[in-house]
Design a protein around this motif. Structure first.
Motif, PDB file in Angstrom:
ATOM      1  N   UNK A  87       0.829  -1.208   0.000  1.00 41.73           N
ATOM      2  CA  UNK A  87       0.000   0.000   0.000  1.00 41.73           C
ATOM      3  C   UNK A  87       0.865   1.261   0.000  1.00 41.73           C
ATOM      4  N   UNK A  88       1.925   1.271   0.801  1.00 47.11           N
ATOM      5  CA  UNK A  88       2.822   2.434   0.849  1.00 47.11           C
ATOM      6  C   UNK A  88       3.539   2.629  -0.491  1.00 47.11           C
ATOM      7  N   UNK A  89       3.973   1.523  -1.088  1.00 49.72           N
ATOM      8  CA  UNK A  89       4.658   1.625  -2.382  1.00 49.72           C
ATOM      9  C   UNK A  89       3.710   2.101  -3.475  1.00 49.72           C
ATOM     10  N   UNK A  90       2.473   1.617  -3.446  1.00 50.73           N
ATOM     11  CA  UNK A  90       1.485   2.052  -4.441  1.00 50.73           C
ATOM     12  C   UNK A  90       1.191   3.542  -4.319  1.00 50.73           C
ATOM     13  N   UNK A  96       4.450   1.611  -9.576  1.00 54.13           N
ATOM     14  CA  UNK A  96       3.987   0.470  -8.781  1.00 54.13           C
ATOM     15  C   UNK A  96       2.458   0.465  -8.728  1.00 54.13           C
ATOM     16  N   UNK A  97       1.866   1.643  -8.537  1.00 56.61           N
ATOM     17  CA  UNK A  97       0.408   1.746  -8.473  1.00 56.61           C
ATOM     18  C   UNK A  97      -0.222   1.317  -9.791  1.00 56.61           C
ATOM     19  N   UNK A  98       0.338   1.786 -10.911  1.00 54.72           N
ATOM     20  CA  UNK A  98      -0.251   1.496 -12.214  1.00 54.72           C
ATOM     21  C   UNK A  98      -0.179   0.006 -12.553  1.00 54.72           C
ATOM     22  N   UNK A  99       0.829  -0.688 -12.014  1.00 58.25           N
ATOM     23  CA  UNK A  99       0.973  -2.120 -12.288  1.00 58.25           C
ATOM     24  C   UNK A  99       0.093  -2.964 -11.371  1.00 58.25           C
TER      25      UNK A  99
END
Length: 261
Positions: A87-90, A96-99
């Motif tokens: 969640x933090x990385x997204x 990271x979020x788009x993937x």
């Protein structure tokens, strides 16, 4: 200063409302046990509570409780451990979020019961597939909740930290994590609920014991009294877990102002 006027409901203590609620539920249960159309699904309370002794004599009650608690605990902990960093990385890195986000949105719309057989085929029978299913369900719920908390952190605080020379790790530790703590605790509470509601689906196939497996077995053998007792038992476990999490939440977020209802 004028004190806020209390309504009639506020004058009644909380424990009294709890007794009223339990009495109303018990009364409804008694009515359903008398009506011919519902009496088979809702046996008399005496039969339901008496089935506790029956399941003890069969030697399965404590075994089922222990098995399910282990499955739920392992799946819940793994789901939380994976969800928080993802969640933090997204929230922090758009690539990271788009993937990852499309896959999370896709899988969270699929009922766990739909992919349980596939996981059983891949992981085999026993506790492993149950832990995997509960982990997936908890991860999806907790990841989305924590992600929403991170992206809602006040941008001014982050900019101020950068102006003062803070690096990404410092911002995570000193700004984002404290501001996201209420969302993390909300995710913890929602994840616990999801873990228990997923239990029946997780133990529907391949389980050798457990509350969900026993409910399915009792349903196949047309034993409504112990089946209802197991359902009530899951509810009681859920309430106890929620009370524990709320206690921890009050201790960890005592600084946060909350609106009184």
């Amino acid at each position: 200063m004028n004190k806020k006027k209390q309504s009639g409901a506020d004058r009644i203590p909380h424990w009294a409302w709890l007794l009223i609620s339990l009495a109303a539920a018990f009364g409804l249960w008694m009515v359903l046990s008398i009506i011919p159309a519902t009496s088979r699904a809702f046996p008399n309370p005496a039969k339901v509570f008496g089935s506790i002794k029956t399941m003890f004599e069969r030697g399965v009650l404590l075994k089922d409780i222990g098995y399910s608690l282990r499955s739920v605990s392992l799946g819940y902990i793994l789901g939380f451990v994976i969800a928080v960093p993802v969640a933090f990385l997204m929230a922090w890195y758009k690539p990271v979020r788009y993937v990852i986000e499309p896959w999370i949105q896709f899988i969270r719309n699929i009922p766990p019961l739909a992919y349980v057989p596939l996981i059983v085929i891949a992981a085999g029978v026993g506790m492993r597939p149950q832990v995997i299913v509960i982990t997936i369900a908890c991860f999806l719920t907790m990841c989305i909740t924590v992600f929403q908390g991170v992206i809602n952190v006040d941008e001014t605080l982050i900019k101020a930290a950068r102006v003062l020379g803070a690096k990404d790790m410092d911002i995570f530790v000193r700004v984002i994590f404290p501001a996201t703590t209420p969302f993390i605790l909300t995710a913890v509470r929602l994840g616990a609920s999801v873990a228990l509601t997923t239990l029946i689906a997780a133990e529907s196939t391949g389980a050798t014991a457990g509350l969900g497996m026993r409910i399915r077995s009792l349903s196949n053998s047309f034993e409504p009294a112990p089946m209802l007792m197991y359902i009530i038992l899951i509810g009681i476990i859920g309430i106890c877990v929620e009370k524990l999490i709320k206690y921890l939440e009050r201790r960890l977020t005592s600084w946060q102002e909350k609106r009184e209802i």
